[in-house]
Structures are given as structure tokens and as C-alpha cells.
Design a protein around this motif. Structure first.
Motif, PDB file in Angstrom:
ATOM      1  N   VAL A  42       0.763  -1.177  -0.057  1.00 20.56           N
ATOM      2  CA  VAL A  42       0.088  -0.023   0.133  1.00 20.56           C
ATOM      3  C   VAL A  42       0.980   1.179   0.046  1.00 20.56           C
ATOM      4  CG1 VAL A  42      -1.434   1.343   1.424  1.00 20.56           C
ATOM      5  CG2 VAL A  42      -2.028  -1.090   1.179  1.00 20.56           C
ATOM      6  N   LEU A  43       1.778   1.380   0.858  1.00 23.50           N
ATOM      7  CA  LEU A  43       2.607   2.591   0.985  1.00 23.50           C
ATOM      8  C   LEU A  43       3.759   2.772  -0.304  1.00 23.50           C
ATOM      9  CD1 LEU A  43       3.894   2.372   4.426  1.00 23.50           C
ATOM     10  CD2 LEU A  43       2.081   3.663   3.560  1.00 23.50           C
ATOM     11  N   LYS A  44       3.940   1.572  -0.812  1.00 24.68           N
ATOM     12  CA  LYS A  44       4.684   1.462  -2.230  1.00 24.68           C
ATOM     13  C   LYS A  44       4.020   2.008  -3.391  1.00 24.68           C
ATOM     14  CE  LYS A  44       8.199   0.102  -4.937  1.00 24.68           C
ATOM     15  NZ  LYS A  44       8.704   1.262  -5.824  1.00 24.68           N
ATOM     16  N   ARG A  45       2.643   1.673  -3.338  1.00 24.92           N
ATOM     17  CA  ARG A  45       1.805   2.268  -4.412  1.00 24.92           C
ATOM     18  C   ARG A  45       1.659   3.681  -4.152  1.00 24.92           C
ATOM     19  NH1 ARG A  45      -2.957  -2.327  -4.758  1.00 24.92           N
ATOM     20  NH2 ARG A  45      -1.673  -3.973  -6.004  1.00 24.92           N
ATOM     21  N   ALA A  46       1.228   4.036  -2.761  1.00 22.54           N
ATOM     22  CA  ALA A  46       1.130   5.762  -2.690  1.00 22.54           C
ATOM     23  C   ALA A  46       2.422   6.424  -3.018  1.00 22.54           C
ATOM     24  CB  ALA A  46       1.098   5.808  -1.145  1.00 22.54           C
ATOM     25  N   ASN A  47       3.577   5.941  -2.874  1.00 26.55           N
ATOM     26  CA  ASN A  47       4.713   6.480  -3.390  1.00 26.55           C
ATOM     27  C   ASN A  47       5.007   6.662  -4.742  1.00 26.55           C
ATOM     28  OD1 ASN A  47       5.941   7.102  -0.697  1.00 26.55           O
ATOM     29  ND2 ASN A  47       7.206   5.314  -0.615  1.00 26.55           N
ATOM     30  N   ASP A  48       4.680   5.589  -5.425  1.00 24.35           N
ATOM     31  CA  ASP A  48       4.775   5.507  -6.804  1.00 24.35           C
ATOM     32  C   ASP A  48       3.530   6.569  -7.588  1.00 24.35           C
ATOM     33  OD1 ASP A  48       6.784   3.617  -6.999  1.00 24.35           O
ATOM     34  OD2 ASP A  48       5.271   1.927  -7.114  1.00 24.35           O
ATOM     35  N   ARG A  49       2.406   6.685  -6.824  1.00 25.27           N
ATOM     36  CA  ARG A  49       1.390   7.564  -7.270  1.00 25.27           C
ATOM     37  C   ARG A  49       1.851   9.079  -7.138  1.00 25.27           C
ATOM     38  NH1 ARG A  49      -1.596  10.466  -4.857  1.00 25.27           N
ATOM     39  NH2 ARG A  49      -1.359   9.591  -2.776  1.00 25.27           N
ATOM     40  N   LYS A  50       2.424   9.269  -6.038  1.00 23.05           N
ATOM     41  CA  LYS A  50       3.047  10.660  -5.668  1.00 23.05           C
ATOM     42  C   LYS A  50       4.411  10.917  -6.831  1.00 23.05           C
ATOM     43  CE  LYS A  50       1.744  11.026  -1.099  1.00 23.05           C
ATOM     44  NZ  LYS A  50       2.545  11.133   0.524  1.00 23.05           N
ATOM     45  N   ALA A  51       5.185  10.010  -7.217  1.00 25.54           N
ATOM     46  CA  ALA A  51       6.022  10.240  -8.081  1.00 25.54           C
ATOM     47  C   ALA A  51       5.825  10.390  -9.229  1.00 25.54           C
ATOM     48  CB  ALA A  51       7.324   8.874  -8.027  1.00 25.54           C
ATOM     49  N   ALA A  52       4.417   9.790  -9.954  1.00 26.58           N
ATOM     50  CA  ALA A  52       4.076   9.931 -11.121  1.00 26.58           C
ATOM     51  C   ALA A  52       3.464  11.215 -11.173  1.00 26.58           C
ATOM     52  CB  ALA A  52       3.051   8.875 -11.434  1.00 26.58           C
ATOM     53  N   GLU A  53       2.786  11.689  -9.995  1.00 29.53           N
ATOM     54  CA  GLU A  53       2.123  13.021 -10.108  1.00 29.53           C
ATOM     55  C   GLU A  53       3.100  14.249 -10.148  1.00 29.53           C
ATOM     56  OE1 GLU A  53      -1.118  16.038  -9.946  1.00 29.53           O
ATOM     57  OE2 GLU A  53      -0.888  13.749 -10.524  1.00 29.53           O
ATOM     58  N   ARG A  54       4.387  14.035  -9.257  1.00 28.75           N
ATOM     59  CA  ARG A  54       5.465  14.983  -9.457  1.00 28.75           C
ATOM     60  C   ARG A  54       6.046  14.996 -10.813  1.00 28.75           C
ATOM     61  NH1 ARG A  54       6.830  12.468  -4.526  1.00 28.75           N
ATOM     62  NH2 ARG A  54       8.573  11.601  -5.641  1.00 28.75           N
ATOM     63  N   GLU A  55       6.314  13.667 -11.498  1.00 32.49           N
ATOM     64  CA  GLU A  55       6.940  13.868 -12.976  1.00 32.49           C
ATOM     65  C   GLU A  55       5.768  14.439 -14.018  1.00 32.49           C
ATOM     66  OE1 GLU A  55       7.964  10.399 -16.122  1.00 32.49           O
ATOM     67  OE2 GLU A  55       8.495  10.092 -14.069  1.00 32.49           O
ATOM     68  N   ARG A  56       4.620  14.495 -13.643  1.00 30.18           N
ATOM     69  CA  ARG A  56       3.554  14.944 -14.534  1.00 30.18           C
ATOM     70  C   ARG A  56       3.444  16.571 -14.492  1.00 30.18           C
ATOM     71  NH1 ARG A  56      -1.413  16.986 -14.515  1.00 30.18           N
ATOM     72  NH2 ARG A  56      -1.703  16.850 -12.344  1.00 30.18           N
ATOM     73  N   LEU A  57       3.718  16.910 -13.199  1.00 25.45           N
ATOM     74  CA  LEU A  57       3.996  18.238 -13.027  1.00 25.45           C
ATOM     75  C   LEU A  57       5.129  18.972 -13.301  1.00 25.45           C
ATOM     76  CD1 LEU A  57       1.925  18.642  -9.614  1.00 25.45           C
ATOM     77  CD2 LEU A  57       0.997  19.444 -11.987  1.00 25.45           C
ATOM     78  N   GLY A  58       6.164  18.076 -13.658  1.00 25.19           N
ATOM     79  CA  GLY A  58       7.620  18.414 -13.873  1.00 25.19           C
ATOM     80  C   GLY A  58       8.627  18.994 -12.452  1.00 25.19           C
ATOM     81  N   LEU A  59       7.921  18.432 -11.458  1.00 23.64           N
ATOM     82  CA  LEU A  59       8.561  18.734 -10.021  1.00 23.64           C
ATOM     83  C   LEU A  59       9.595  17.588  -9.607  1.00 23.64           C
ATOM     84  CD1 LEU A  59       5.408  19.837  -8.428  1.00 23.64           C
ATOM     85  CD2 LEU A  59       7.132  21.244  -9.424  1.00 23.64           C
ATOM     86  N   GLY A  60      10.426  17.923  -8.700  1.00 24.96           N
ATOM     87  CA  GLY A  60      11.330  16.994  -8.181  1.00 24.96           C
ATOM     88  C   GLY A  60      11.024  16.896  -6.627  1.00 24.96           C
ATOM     89  N   LEU A  61      11.519  16.064  -6.178  1.00 23.14           N
ATOM     90  CA  LEU A  61      11.236  15.609  -4.701  1.00 23.14           C
ATOM     91  C   LEU A  61      11.218  16.735  -3.804  1.00 23.14           C
ATOM     92  CD1 LEU A  61      10.055  13.489  -2.970  1.00 23.14           C
ATOM     93  CD2 LEU A  61      12.359  12.562  -2.287  1.00 23.14           C
ATOM     94  N   LEU A  62      12.479  17.534  -4.032  1.00 22.49           N
ATOM     95  CA  LEU A  62      12.589  18.606  -3.123  1.00 22.49           C
ATOM     96  C   LEU A  62      12.288  19.869  -3.559  1.00 22.49           C
ATOM     97  CD1 LEU A  62      16.513  17.307  -2.190  1.00 22.49           C
ATOM     98  CD2 LEU A  62      14.222  16.935  -1.001  1.00 22.49           C
ATOM     99  N   THR A  63      11.482  19.943  -4.611  1.00 21.99           N
ATOM    100  CA  THR A  63      10.857  21.099  -5.037  1.00 21.99           C
ATOM    101  C   THR A  63      10.188  21.737  -4.248  1.00 21.99           C
ATOM    102  OG1 THR A  63      11.052  20.328  -7.473  1.00 21.99           O
ATOM    103  CG2 THR A  63       9.681  22.154  -7.251  1.00 21.99           C
ATOM    104  N   GLU A  64       9.981  23.134  -4.147  1.00 25.66           N
ATOM    105  CA  GLU A  64       9.170  23.900  -3.311  1.00 25.66           C
ATOM    106  C   GLU A  64       7.800  24.070  -3.930  1.00 25.66           C
ATOM    107  OE1 GLU A  64       9.246  25.310  -0.112  1.00 25.66           O
ATOM    108  OE2 GLU A  64      11.154  24.286   0.212  1.00 25.66           O
ATOM    109  N   ILE A  65       6.699  23.431  -3.198  1.00 19.51           N
ATOM    110  CA  ILE A  65       5.530  23.379  -3.661  1.00 19.51           C
ATOM    111  C   ILE A  65       4.503  24.514  -2.757  1.00 19.51           C
ATOM    112  CG2 ILE A  65       3.403  22.224  -4.287  1.00 19.51           C
ATOM    113  CD1 ILE A  65       5.253  19.729  -4.693  1.00 19.51           C
ATOM    114  N   GLY A  66       4.457  25.579  -2.963  1.00 12.50           N
ATOM    115  CA  GLY A  66       3.696  26.484  -2.167  1.00 12.50           C
ATOM    116  C   GLY A  66       4.362  26.814  -0.751  1.00 12.50           C
ATOM    117  N   ASP A  67       3.505  27.101   0.097  1.00 15.81           N
ATOM    118  CA  ASP A  67       4.392  27.581   1.418  1.00 15.81           C
ATOM    119  C   ASP A  67       4.053  26.508   2.392  1.00 15.81           C
ATOM    120  OD1 ASP A  67       4.559  30.347   0.664  1.00 15.81           O
ATOM    121  OD2 ASP A  67       2.784  30.978   0.923  1.00 15.81           O
ATOM    122  N   ALA A  68       4.747  26.716   3.539  1.00 18.00           N
ATOM    123  CA  ALA A  68       4.642  25.524   4.707  1.00 18.00           C
ATOM    124  C   ALA A  68       3.182  25.515   5.181  1.00 18.00           C
ATOM    125  CB  ALA A  68       5.413  26.043   5.896  1.00 18.00           C
TER     126      ALA A  68
END
Length: 83
Positions: A42-68
Motif C-alpha cells: 500500500v505504501l509503495k503504491r502511494a509513493n509511486d502515485r506521488k512520483a508519477a504526479e510529481r513527474e507529470r507536473l515537472g517537479l522534483g522531490l525537493l521542489t518547493e510547492i507552495g508555502d509551509a
């Protein structure tokens, strides 16, 4: 609870093999392995889903997305579960 249940499962009548006590312990360990395996999938699927969404948006893992204040907890794209 283990000490209380252990005194009921490891009876002197079943010594020296203790089939009842060992059977319950083995069953508990197998059930634990099943739960951990399901949780890992379940957690692996969640990570994969988030990675695909970041890739679709052109963001990296450490990219700032909005404010805190925009942090969305577990659903935030910056958050990955450690496996």
C-alpha cells in the motif's frame, strides 16, 4: 498481555513440545508478516502515485510547492513513506 496469554498457552501438560503455545506464536508471526507485506504494498503504491504526479507536473522531490501552510500531510507530493 503476552505474559497472561503465555501462562494459558504453555501448559505443563503439553511439555516438552508445547504444540499449543508454539502454534499460537507461529500463527501470530505469520499474521504479522501478512500485515507488514500488505502495508508495504500500500505504501509503495502511494509513493509511486506521488512520483508519477510529481513527474507529470515537472517537479522534483525537493521542489518547493507552495508555502509551509500549504502542507497537506501524507497526501503532500513532497512527502514519501520510508520503506
Amino acid at each position: 498481555m503476552g505474559a497472561i496469554i503465555g501462562t494459558q498457552l504453555y501448559r505443563t501438560e503439553t511439555s516438552p513440545r508445547y504444540f499449543l503455545g508454539h502454534g499460537f506464536a507461529l500463527g501470530y508471526l505469520v499474521a504479522n508478516m501478512v500485515v507488514v507485506s500488505i502495508q508495504w504494498v500500500v505504501l509503495k503504491r502511494a509513493n509511486d502515485r506521488k512520483a508519477a504526479e510529481r513527474e507529470r507536473l515537472g517537479l522534483g522531490l525537493l521542489t518547493e510547492i507552495g508555502d509551509a501552510e500549504d502542507f497537506q500531510g501524507d497526501e503532500d507530493l513532497r512527502w514519501e513513506f520510508q520503506l
